[in-house]
Scaffold this active site. Structure first.
Site, mmCIF file in Angstrom:
data_model
loop_
_atom_site.group_PDB
_atom_site.id
_atom_site.type_symbol
_atom_site.label_atom_id
_atom_site.label_comp_id
_atom_site.label_asym_id
_atom_site.label_seq_id
_atom_site.Cartn_x
_atom_site.Cartn_y
_atom_site.Cartn_z
ATOM 1 N N GLU A 79 28.934 -49.821 32.662
ATOM 2 C CA GLU A 79 29.772 -50.860 33.253
ATOM 3 C C GLU A 79 30.203 -50.545 34.685
ATOM 4 O O GLU A 79 30.729 -51.424 35.374
ATOM 5 C CB GLU A 79 31.004 -51.090 32.368
ATOM 6 C CG GLU A 79 30.651 -51.767 31.055
ATOM 7 C CD GLU A 79 31.849 -51.994 30.159
ATOM 8 O OE1 GLU A 79 32.875 -51.320 30.356
ATOM 9 O OE2 GLU A 79 31.754 -52.840 29.251
ATOM 10 N N GLU A 113 22.278 -35.173 16.453
ATOM 11 C CA GLU A 113 23.527 -34.566 16.907
ATOM 12 C C GLU A 113 23.660 -33.111 16.487
ATOM 13 O O GLU A 113 24.538 -32.396 16.966
ATOM 14 C CB GLU A 113 24.723 -35.356 16.401
ATOM 15 C CG GLU A 113 24.993 -35.262 14.915
ATOM 16 C CD GLU A 113 26.270 -35.992 14.530
ATOM 17 O OE1 GLU A 113 27.220 -35.305 14.130
ATOM 18 O OE2 GLU A 113 26.311 -37.230 14.647
#
Length: 274
Positions: free
Chosen positions: A81, A112
């Protein structure tokens, strides 16, 4: 097996399936209300991290986020953004998630748990000691994130983290730990809830404050935003109208000509007119 992680402790509420819709919503909202107060407590820690990021980025450095699951998605969201909001290049703020972009939509098994993967991902961007790396992990135990920050520190890269457990393994590995202790989740262990909200608020504060300090806001306006849709063009027109005290038609003409609010304001500042 006993788990000492606050984020894994049993919810303060029980028999959720027996609650009415109103009861569920009310209790979730009650828990959510506590999050801003947790953020307030760590403002001094955020300040130190943000000032370090600003100093690095002012000299050409970049900001990296690494994370897995919800934490990783929030980092990618914040990074993605920045270009449209502040008109900065895509490589100023970079978010990486364990398992790659496919993991934004679908869990990637075991990604992960790989302690070497984050550093491999970061090397693709030539991360170096001019940059800052923030590890995101609600638990503070994610191997992908811990492995990444440890390797970064070995290479003299400034590191920070955002976690939701006190004195976590991740916090102990970084220069600037941010610990958001929001307590047990409404649904036990569902860290996309309060923990995710807390991380999102902290990320908002980090990127927004850094961008303001880097001069990407004028007054309170996003003068460098990308005019990529009708809503943003309309916002840009209003900005120009307010700043220059001109009518909508003239503001629209200027925006069509210069394609950027800051450029218009600079032209008027330098020339007194177009």
């Amino acid at each position: 097996m006993k788990n000492n992680l606050t984020t894994e402790q049993s919810s303060d509420y029980n028999d959720l399936e027996k609650m009415s819709t109103n009861e569920l919503l009310t209790h979730i909202n009650t828990e959510d209300k506590t999050v801003p107060y947790v953020i307030e407590k760590v403002i001094p820690d955020l300040e130190k991290l943000i000032d370090e990021i600003y100093q690095k980025m002012k000299k050409g450095g970049r900001l990296f986020y690494i994370g897995a699951g919800t934490s990783g998605r929030l980092g990618v969201l914040d990074a993605s953004e920045c270009p449209p909001t502040y008109g900065v290049p895509d490589n100023w703020v970079i978010g990486l998630i364990a398992g790659g972009d496919i993991a934004l939509r679908k869990a990637v098994e075991n990604a992960e748990d790989d302690t070497t993967l984050a550093w491999k991902n970061l090397q693709q961007y030539n991360i170096n000691d001019k940059d800052v790396l923030i590890g995101l992990a609600a638990s503070g135990t994610t191997p992908y994130v811990i492995g990444g920050v440890k390797k970064a520190k070995e290479n003299n890269i400034v590191t920070g983290c955002i976690t939701c457990n006190k004195n976590s393994p991740l916090s102990k590995e970084v220069d600037y730990p941010i610990e958001l202790i929001v307590g047990p989740e409404f649904v036990t262990g569902s860290t996309r809830m309060k923990a995710g909200t807390a991380q999102k608020l902290a990320l908002n504060m980090i990127s927004t404050t850094v961008m303001i300090k880097l001069g990407r806001v004028k007054g309170n306006k996003m003068v460098d935003m990308q005019l990529s849709n009708k809503k943003l063009v309309s916002r840009g027109i209003r900005m120009v109208m307010d700043e220059l005290d001109i009518n909508e038609q003239k503001a629209n003409e200027l925006l069509q000509k210069y394609k950027n609010v800051r450029k218009i304001l600079e032209v008027y500042k330098n020339n007194g007119t177009e």
